[in-house]
Write an enzyme that holds these catalytic residues in place. Structure first.
Site, PDB file in Angstrom:
ATOM      1  N   SER A   3      10.921  -5.045  64.581  1.00  0.00           N
ATOM      2  CA  SER A   3      11.281  -6.322  65.231  1.00  0.00           C
ATOM      3  C   SER A   3      11.071  -6.253  66.737  1.00  0.00           C
ATOM      4  O   SER A   3      10.582  -7.210  67.347  1.00  0.00           O
ATOM      5  CB  SER A   3      12.747  -6.673  64.965  1.00  0.00           C
ATOM      6  OG  SER A   3      12.968  -6.779  63.590  1.00  0.00           O
ATOM      7  N   SER A  36      14.120   0.656  58.248  1.00  0.00           N
ATOM      8  CA  SER A  36      15.082  -0.104  59.053  1.00  0.00           C
ATOM      9  C   SER A  36      15.367   0.698  60.327  1.00  0.00           C
ATOM     10  O   SER A  36      15.610   1.909  60.264  1.00  0.00           O
ATOM     11  CB  SER A  36      16.383  -0.292  58.252  1.00  0.00           C
ATOM     12  OG  SER A  36      17.334  -0.957  59.038  1.00  0.00           O
ATOM     13  N   GLY A  37      15.277   0.051  61.462  1.00  0.00           N
ATOM     14  CA  GLY A  37      15.523   0.731  62.735  1.00  0.00           C
ATOM     15  C   GLY A  37      14.309   1.438  63.307  1.00  0.00           C
ATOM     16  O   GLY A  37      14.385   2.069  64.362  1.00  0.00           O
ATOM     17  N   SER A  38      13.169   1.290  62.633  1.00  0.00           N
ATOM     18  CA  SER A  38      11.969   1.998  63.125  1.00  0.00           C
ATOM     19  C   SER A  38      11.417   1.338  64.390  1.00  0.00           C
ATOM     20  O   SER A  38      10.700   1.976  65.166  1.00  0.00           O
ATOM     21  CB  SER A  38      10.888   2.044  62.037  1.00  0.00           C
ATOM     22  OG  SER A  38      10.563   0.741  61.597  1.00  0.00           O
ATOM     23  N   GLY A  39      11.705   0.057  64.570  1.00  0.00           N
ATOM     24  CA  GLY A  39      11.226  -0.639  65.762  1.00  0.00           C
ATOM     25  C   GLY A  39      10.330  -1.833  65.462  1.00  0.00           C
ATOM     26  O   GLY A  39       9.737  -2.408  66.376  1.00  0.00           O
ATOM     27  N   SER A  94       8.957  -3.828  53.801  1.00  0.00           N
ATOM     28  CA  SER A  94       7.850  -3.842  52.822  1.00  0.00           C
ATOM     29  C   SER A  94       7.553  -2.433  52.307  1.00  0.00           C
ATOM     30  O   SER A  94       6.505  -1.870  52.608  1.00  0.00           O
ATOM     31  CB  SER A  94       6.608  -4.501  53.430  1.00  0.00           C
ATOM     32  OG  SER A  94       6.295  -4.051  54.722  1.00  0.00           O
TER      33      SER A  94
HETATM   34  N1  LIG Z   1      19.737  -2.179  51.288  1.00  0.00           N
HETATM   35  C1  LIG Z   1      19.021  -2.485  52.391  1.00  0.00           C
HETATM   36  N2  LIG Z   1      17.881  -1.794  52.674  1.00  0.00           N
HETATM   37  C2  LIG Z   1      17.180  -2.116  53.774  1.00  0.00           C
HETATM   38  N3  LIG Z   1      17.523  -3.092  54.654  1.00  0.00           N
HETATM   39  C3  LIG Z   1      18.633  -3.807  54.417  1.00  0.00           C
HETATM   40  C4  LIG Z   1      19.441  -3.525  53.279  1.00  0.00           C
HETATM   41  N4  LIG Z   1      20.492  -4.376  53.288  1.00  0.00           N
HETATM   42  C5  LIG Z   1      20.366  -5.155  54.360  1.00  0.00           C
HETATM   43  N5  LIG Z   1      19.245  -4.829  55.048  1.00  0.00           N
HETATM   44  C6  LIG Z   1      18.765  -5.591  56.219  1.00  0.00           C
HETATM   45  O1  LIG Z   1      17.642  -6.311  55.736  1.00  0.00           O
HETATM   46  C7  LIG Z   1      16.505  -6.073  56.538  1.00  0.00           C
HETATM   47  C8  LIG Z   1      15.286  -5.723  55.691  1.00  0.00           C
HETATM   48  O2  LIG Z   1      14.803  -6.863  55.068  1.00  0.00           O
HETATM   49  P1  LIG Z   1      13.299  -6.904  54.601  1.00  0.00           P
HETATM   50  O3  LIG Z   1      13.083  -8.278  54.067  1.00  0.00           O
HETATM   51  O4  LIG Z   1      12.420  -6.461  55.704  1.00  0.00           O
HETATM   52  O5  LIG Z   1      13.267  -5.831  53.417  1.00  0.00           O
HETATM   53  S1  LIG Z   1      12.135  -5.611  52.319  1.00  0.00           S
HETATM   54  O6  LIG Z   1      10.824  -5.752  52.984  1.00  0.00           O
HETATM   55  O7  LIG Z   1      12.326  -6.613  51.276  1.00  0.00           O
HETATM   56  O8  LIG Z   1      12.348  -4.249  51.803  1.00  0.00           O
HETATM   57  C9  LIG Z   1      16.818  -4.890  57.407  1.00  0.00           C
HETATM   58  O9  LIG Z   1      16.248  -5.228  58.653  1.00  0.00           O
HETATM   59  P2  LIG Z   1      15.486  -4.171  59.586  1.00  0.00           P
HETATM   60  O10 LIG Z   1      16.571  -3.200  60.004  1.00  0.00           O
HETATM   61  O11 LIG Z   1      15.004  -5.017  60.727  1.00  0.00           O
HETATM   62  O12 LIG Z   1      14.382  -3.522  58.825  1.00  0.00           O
HETATM   63  C10 LIG Z   1      18.327  -4.802  57.407  1.00  0.00           C
HETATM   64  O13 LIG Z   1      18.842  -5.473  58.540  1.00  0.00           O
HETATM   65  N1  LIG Z   2       9.532   3.201  71.205  1.00  0.00           N
HETATM   66  C1  LIG Z   2      10.322   2.328  70.581  1.00  0.00           C
HETATM   67  N2  LIG Z   2       9.762   1.380  69.794  1.00  0.00           N
HETATM   68  C2  LIG Z   2      10.556   0.495  69.144  1.00  0.00           C
HETATM   69  N3  LIG Z   2      11.905   0.467  69.211  1.00  0.00           N
HETATM   70  C3  LIG Z   2      12.499   1.387  69.990  1.00  0.00           C
HETATM   71  C4  LIG Z   2      11.730   2.350  70.690  1.00  0.00           C
HETATM   72  N4  LIG Z   2      12.581   3.147  71.344  1.00  0.00           N
HETATM   73  C5  LIG Z   2      13.820   2.687  71.090  1.00  0.00           C
HETATM   74  N5  LIG Z   2      13.781   1.627  70.283  1.00  0.00           N
HETATM   75  C6  LIG Z   2      14.981   0.909  69.807  1.00  0.00           C
HETATM   76  O1  LIG Z   2      15.088   1.100  68.414  1.00  0.00           O
HETATM   77  C7  LIG Z   2      15.728  -0.027  67.807  1.00  0.00           C
HETATM   78  C8  LIG Z   2      14.811  -0.530  66.737  1.00  0.00           C
HETATM   79  O2  LIG Z   2      15.401  -1.640  66.134  1.00  0.00           O
HETATM   80  P1  LIG Z   2      14.564  -2.812  65.486  1.00  0.00           P
HETATM   81  O3  LIG Z   2      13.445  -3.234  66.361  1.00  0.00           O
HETATM   82  O4  LIG Z   2      15.554  -3.839  65.036  1.00  0.00           O
HETATM   83  O5  LIG Z   2      13.917  -2.057  64.213  1.00  0.00           O
HETATM   84  P2  LIG Z   2      13.541  -2.645  62.801  1.00  0.00           P
HETATM   85  O6  LIG Z   2      13.121  -4.078  63.002  1.00  0.00           O
HETATM   86  O7  LIG Z   2      12.415  -1.778  62.320  1.00  0.00           O
HETATM   87  O8  LIG Z   2      14.774  -2.528  61.972  1.00  0.00           O
HETATM   88  C9  LIG Z   2      15.947  -1.040  68.937  1.00  0.00           C
HETATM   89  O9  LIG Z   2      17.263  -0.934  69.379  1.00  0.00           O
HETATM   90  C10 LIG Z   2      14.961  -0.598  70.007  1.00  0.00           C
HETATM   91  O10 LIG Z   2      15.370  -0.924  71.308  1.00  0.00           O
END
Ligand SMILES: Nc1ncnc2c1ncn2[C@@H]1O[C@H](COP(=O)(O)OS(=O)(=O)O)[C@@H](OP(=O)(O)O)[C@H]1O
Ligand SMILES: Nc1ncnc2c1ncn2[C@@H]1O[C@H](COP(=O)(O)OP(=O)(O)O)[C@@H](O)[C@H]1O
Length: 198
Positions: free
Chosen positions: A39, A34-37, A106
């Site tokens: 989306s 989560s937050g890796s980038g 995933s």
């Molecule tokens: N417990 C927990 N762990 C991880 N993530 C959480 C959790 N609860 C809510 N979220 C939110 O759900 C998004 C991840 O959903 P996914 O369907 O990609 O998850 S998975 O593939 O089934 O593991 C994830 O989105 P991303 O941050 O874009 O990855 C979060 O916004």
């Molecule tokens: N090189 C990069 N690639 C992707 N996201 C980045 C990068 N540098 C900074 N970011 C920031 O990191 C955050 C990633 O969030 P997001 O795309 O929602 O990640 P995820 O979908 O994996 O949870 C965003 O705020 C995005 O602007």
């Protein structure tokens, strides 16, 4: 599989649809914390493909969990079911001739390989968005790491739920301060071009 069912062979098939669209349907599977980038890069990549008149569809974890997978939580069993459903949907989109981009954590190798197994050779492209948890936590775009550290969210990936790193992803987006999301998306687009997907 259900019982007493027979497969219908349709007149118009995947090859016909892909040919009409002048593209090679495939699944570009972004995986990472989560937050890796995922989306952000997925969105930018879809825009690049869309601008070239390619037929695309972006399946994103947060969005799919608003509907198709809205009944699922985040324990291991629910995540397996989430990715199973998404994989089957992705396969249908590929059959329609579409280039599918997915953005799901995933976390389990077996589930990512399940999606690969549903598709033909070359149709599954695993992209590891390899951003260290320290960076993801620092970004914390939705404030979820903070909540997870406080114990308000259980089973949070990387904290109290496992993430299995891909062994041999087709593409490795290793975190670097110097590569922007736009540059990562461009790198993916160029790879698709080079390999004849678009
Ligand atoms: N417990 C927990 N762990 C991880 N993530 C959480 C959790 N609860 C809510 N979220 C939110 O759900 C998004 C991840 O959903 P996914 O369907 O990609 O998850 S998975 O593939 O089934 O593991 C994830 O989105 P991303 O941050 O874009 O990855 C979060 O916004
Ligand atoms: N090189 C990069 N690639 C992707 N996201 C980045 C990068 N540098 C900074 N970011 C920031 O990191 C955050 C990633 O969030 P997001 O795309 O929602 O990640 P995820 O979908 O994996 O949870 C965003 O705020 C995005 O602007």
């Amino acid at each position: 599989m259900s019982e007493n069912i027979v497969w219908h062979q349709h007149i118009v098939d995947k090859a016909n649809r892909a040919g009409a669209l002048n593209q090679k349907p495939s699944v570009i599977w972004l995986t990472g914390l989560s937050g890796s980038g995922k989306s952000t890069v997925a969105n930018l990549l879809e825009k690049k493909l869309f601008d070239k008149q390619k037929k695309t569809y972006l399946l994103d974890g947060d969005n799919v969990r608003h509907g198709l997978c809205g009944d699922l939580g985040f324990d291991d069993k629910a995540r397996v079911e989430n990715i199973r459903r998404v994989s089957e949907v992705a396969k249908l989109f590929v059959d329609s001739g579409t280039i599918v981009i997915t953005a799901f954590i995933s976390p389990f190798k077996a589930d990512r390989e399940f999606c690969r197994s549903l598709l033909c050779d070359g149709e599954f492209i695993e992209v590891f968005v390899d951003t260290p948890i320290e960076v993801c936590e620092q970004r914390d775009p939705k404030g979820l790491y903070k909540k997870a550290r406080q114990g308000d969210i259980k089973h949070f990936t990387g904290i109290d739920s496992v993430y299995e790193t891909p062994d041999q992803p087709e593409i490795h987006l290793a975190y670097s301060d110097s590569e922007s999301a736009e540059q990562s998306a461009e790198r993916l687009y160029k790879m698709l071009e080079l390999k004849g997907y678009v």
